[in-house]
Design a protein around this motif. Sequence first.
Motif, PDB file in Angstrom:
ATOM      1  N   ILE A  75      14.856  12.662  51.201  1.00 29.18           N
ATOM      2  CA  ILE A  75      14.929  14.128  51.122  1.00 29.18           C
ATOM      3  C   ILE A  75      14.896  14.575  49.661  1.00 29.18           C
ATOM      4  CG2 ILE A  75      16.427  16.123  51.542  1.00 29.18           C
ATOM      5  CD1 ILE A  75      17.439  14.666  54.066  1.00 29.18           C
ATOM      6  N   LEU A  76      15.704  13.911  48.843  1.00 29.56           N
ATOM      7  CA  LEU A  76      15.785  14.300  47.437  1.00 29.56           C
ATOM      8  C   LEU A  76      14.436  14.132  46.741  1.00 29.56           C
ATOM      9  CD1 LEU A  76      17.871  15.243  45.373  1.00 29.56           C
ATOM     10  CD2 LEU A  76      18.097  12.867  44.660  1.00 29.56           C
ATOM     11  N   LEU A 100       9.361  16.772  54.843  1.00 25.59           N
ATOM     12  CA  LEU A 100      10.767  17.175  54.986  1.00 25.59           C
ATOM     13  C   LEU A 100      11.112  17.676  56.389  1.00 25.59           C
ATOM     14  CD1 LEU A 100      11.284  18.955  51.542  1.00 25.59           C
ATOM     15  CD2 LEU A 100      12.369  16.849  52.313  1.00 25.59           C
ATOM     16  N   VAL A 101      10.101  17.812  57.264  1.00 29.15           N
ATOM     17  CA  VAL A 101      10.406  18.211  58.640  1.00 29.15           C
ATOM     18  C   VAL A 101       9.869  17.164  59.614  1.00 29.15           C
ATOM     19  CG1 VAL A 101      10.283  20.013  60.384  1.00 29.15           C
ATOM     20  CG2 VAL A 101      10.285  20.644  57.971  1.00 29.15           C
ATOM     21  N   LEU A 102       8.534  17.023  59.649  1.00 29.93           N
ATOM     22  CA  LEU A 102       7.937  16.133  60.654  1.00 29.93           C
ATOM     23  C   LEU A 102       8.353  14.673  60.474  1.00 29.93           C
ATOM     24  CD1 LEU A 102       4.326  17.588  60.961  1.00 29.93           C
ATOM     25  CD2 LEU A 102       6.306  17.919  62.454  1.00 29.93           C
ATOM     26  N   THR A 106       8.418  18.835  45.199  1.00 24.43           N
ATOM     27  CA  THR A 106       7.856  20.131  45.600  1.00 24.43           C
ATOM     28  C   THR A 106       7.313  20.946  44.413  1.00 24.43           C
ATOM     29  OG1 THR A 106       9.280  20.137  47.533  1.00 24.43           O
ATOM     30  CG2 THR A 106       8.297  22.219  46.952  1.00 24.43           C
ATOM     31  N   LEU A 142      11.128  13.479  59.395  1.00 20.44           N
ATOM     32  CA  LEU A 142      12.573  13.184  59.466  1.00 20.44           C
ATOM     33  C   LEU A 142      12.957  12.132  60.509  1.00 20.44           C
ATOM     34  CD1 LEU A 142      14.438  16.569  58.852  1.00 20.44           C
ATOM     35  CD2 LEU A 142      14.136  14.654  57.302  1.00 20.44           C
ATOM     36  N   PRO A 143      12.384  12.163  61.739  1.00 20.04           N
ATOM     37  CA  PRO A 143      12.801  11.144  62.718  1.00 20.04           C
ATOM     38  C   PRO A 143      12.514   9.718  62.228  1.00 20.04           C
ATOM     39  CG  PRO A 143      11.535  12.883  63.786  1.00 20.04           C
ATOM     40  CD  PRO A 143      11.439  13.124  62.315  1.00 20.04           C
ATOM     41  N   LEU A 199      17.857   7.974  53.792  1.00 18.72           N
ATOM     42  CA  LEU A 199      17.622   9.347  54.257  1.00 18.72           C
ATOM     43  C   LEU A 199      17.783  10.353  53.111  1.00 18.72           C
ATOM     44  CD1 LEU A 199      17.203  11.479  56.503  1.00 18.72           C
ATOM     45  CD2 LEU A 199      19.657  11.410  56.898  1.00 18.72           C
ATOM     46  N   LEU A 200      18.881  10.236  52.388  1.00 18.87           N
ATOM     47  CA  LEU A 200      19.132  11.182  51.299  1.00 18.87           C
ATOM     48  C   LEU A 200      18.133  10.978  50.164  1.00 18.87           C
ATOM     49  CD1 LEU A 200      20.856  13.465  50.237  1.00 18.87           C
ATOM     50  CD2 LEU A 200      22.475  11.793  49.348  1.00 18.87           C
ATOM     51  N   VAL A 208      12.075  16.916  47.799  1.00 20.79           N
ATOM     52  CA  VAL A 208      12.501  18.216  47.250  1.00 20.79           C
ATOM     53  C   VAL A 208      12.097  18.292  45.772  1.00 20.79           C
ATOM     54  CG1 VAL A 208      14.508  19.622  46.603  1.00 20.79           C
ATOM     55  CG2 VAL A 208      14.371  18.624  48.885  1.00 20.79           C
ATOM     56  N   MET A 209      12.307  17.191  45.052  1.00 17.93           N
ATOM     57  CA  MET A 209      11.968  17.182  43.627  1.00 17.93           C
ATOM     58  C   MET A 209      10.456  17.130  43.388  1.00 17.93           C
ATOM     59  SD  MET A 209      14.589  17.600  41.840  1.00 17.93           S
ATOM     60  CE  MET A 209      15.208  18.663  43.097  1.00 17.93           C
ATOM     61  N   PRO A 264       5.240  19.439  51.759  1.00 17.68           N
ATOM     62  CA  PRO A 264       6.701  19.462  51.940  1.00 17.68           C
ATOM     63  C   PRO A 264       7.109  19.601  53.413  1.00 17.68           C
ATOM     64  CG  PRO A 264       6.072  20.919  50.148  1.00 17.68           C
ATOM     65  CD  PRO A 264       4.796  20.460  50.793  1.00 17.68           C
ATOM     66  N   PHE A 265       6.339  20.366  54.181  1.00 20.61           N
ATOM     67  CA  PHE A 265       6.687  20.534  55.597  1.00 20.61           C
ATOM     68  C   PHE A 265       6.515  19.229  56.362  1.00 20.61           C
ATOM     69  CE2 PHE A 265       6.398  24.855  54.297  1.00 20.61           C
ATOM     70  CZ  PHE A 265       7.299  25.518  55.113  1.00 20.61           C
ATOM     71  N   ASN A 311      15.361   8.582  59.300  1.00 20.65           N
ATOM     72  CA  ASN A 311      16.792   8.760  59.570  1.00 20.65           C
ATOM     73  C   ASN A 311      17.492   7.400  59.596  1.00 20.65           C
ATOM     74  OD1 ASN A 311      19.163  10.044  60.171  1.00 20.65           O
ATOM     75  ND2 ASN A 311      18.755  10.156  62.369  1.00 20.65           N
TER      76      ASN A 311
END
Lengths: 475, 79
Positions: B49-50, B25-27, B56, B29-30, B45-46, B53-54, B21-22, B33
Amino acid sequence: MNVALVIIFATIGISAGVGIFAGRRVKMNLENWTVAGRQFGLILIWLLMAGEIYTTFTFLGASGWAYSKGAPAFYILIYGALAYTLSFFILPALWRVGKRHGLHTQPDYFVKRYDSRSLGVFVALVGVFSIIPYLQLQLAGLGFIVEVASDGAIPSNTAIIIAFVLTCVFVYTSGLRGAAWVAIIKDVMMLVAVGVVGIGVPIIYFGSPGKMFEAVMAKMPEHLIFPGSTPNMDVGWVMSTVLLTGLGFYMWPHVFGSAFSAKSDKIIKRNAIIMPFYQIPILLIFFVGLTAFLVIPELKNGDMAFLELVNRTYPPWFMGFVGAAGAVTAMVPSAILVLFASTLLAKNVYQAAFRPHAKEETVLRLSRIMVLVITAFALVFAIFFPNELVNLLILGYDGVCQFFPGVVLGLFWKRVTKEGVFTGLVIGLAIVAFLILTGRDPFLGMNAGFVGLIGNGFFTMVVSLTTKPKRLDIV
Amino acid sequence: MRGGYMKKKGTKLALLFGAVPFIMLVLALPLVNRIEPVILGLPFLLFWILTWVMLTPPILFAAYLCEKRFNKTKEGESE
């Protein structure tokens, strides 16, 4: 007869009744009051944790951010998933330490792990200082929602006084159990409200959520990618913010403390697995904010987006239902915040600093008295200086995140020392206070709290390596 | 428990899962976008992310199974 008014008062009254009832037949001691006797199973822990996460900020703030800022709001969806992932690895170990040594609060952990009462007092004071503005935000949100939802029939201050006094009654009588039981009512109402509105408004105005997104993309596509409609919340800001808030989430004293209320470490672990499902309502709240972005673009205050859209779309009784849901949504986190702020002051400040040999009953009695003191204090602030403390909230959030190195290294790294944790904490807090108070947040495109955390972690490790560790038997 | 925590095979595998997830959902992202391609009506993008998250919960469940299977001490090792 104002239907909304009846629904709101009935909900507040029933919630308080349930909260008081929750503590009946429980012989109250400090353990039962603060961590519910470590008896909560999977469902109650889930509800309790969700009760802490879904606050009035989620309701109004997430939709408001989606409305006025756009994509940067997505950080709210992300950080929860990161926080739960971390909790899967951290909380079970923490729970075991808590169980073994009978800990009730976050400062208890610092005292035990680092064998330092002064560190405990310091952590407790930072915790209380951070909790108060958070509590303030809940009260302000509560008053705001109820006033708007009742169309002015219940003025904000009346709503705040009634709901908060009742909240404190059930905190006083039932402790954490009261909050967990009321969380059941809160969750059901909130899910219904968010479900109906979040699925409803895109369909009513555009035919489907997909068509709503098409309309946003036609109107202003950059609203849906970072930095959205903001000048400075670009990808770097989002990355540092989700890391900080994800790491910091369980560092809130009240969230940290509630973890001790689980029946076993296994329950905590399984809870971490199912928590991310609770993020789905946030997506629906974004739908509401984005629909409002298209339908009512003229709002001055983005936080009004949710309520204003409901007001235009649904009958008054449903508005009352939303107001009632908003009121309980503020009551549950407020209850937990008051509970832990009181315990921190009574046990970790007063007892630790002045009366180390006070009996447990004395500490419980004092904690309950502190509930009344904090209630009075918070009410005075909410009514007479409503805006003073909310500005401190960011400081509070970035502040509690600075506990992270002390907590996590304490669990998994033998070499960490109290000198290291103290130094790191002070440096982290100093960086945060400096950057925020001098208007330098975001700093180099990064969240100020995150910058503080880097300095904090670095100095915690360096100083720890140059000092001598003790108490290795704790964890 | 202490010290040995990181050395267990199950824990190592679990941590690998926990890193997902890290990373996503973090690294990542660029790289994500962007609006196109639109999937299921959501801007990319959304949607990204969704999705993560689901995912996870299943990822954490896999981590849970690894710990259970490879770590010798029972997971509920409280007193």
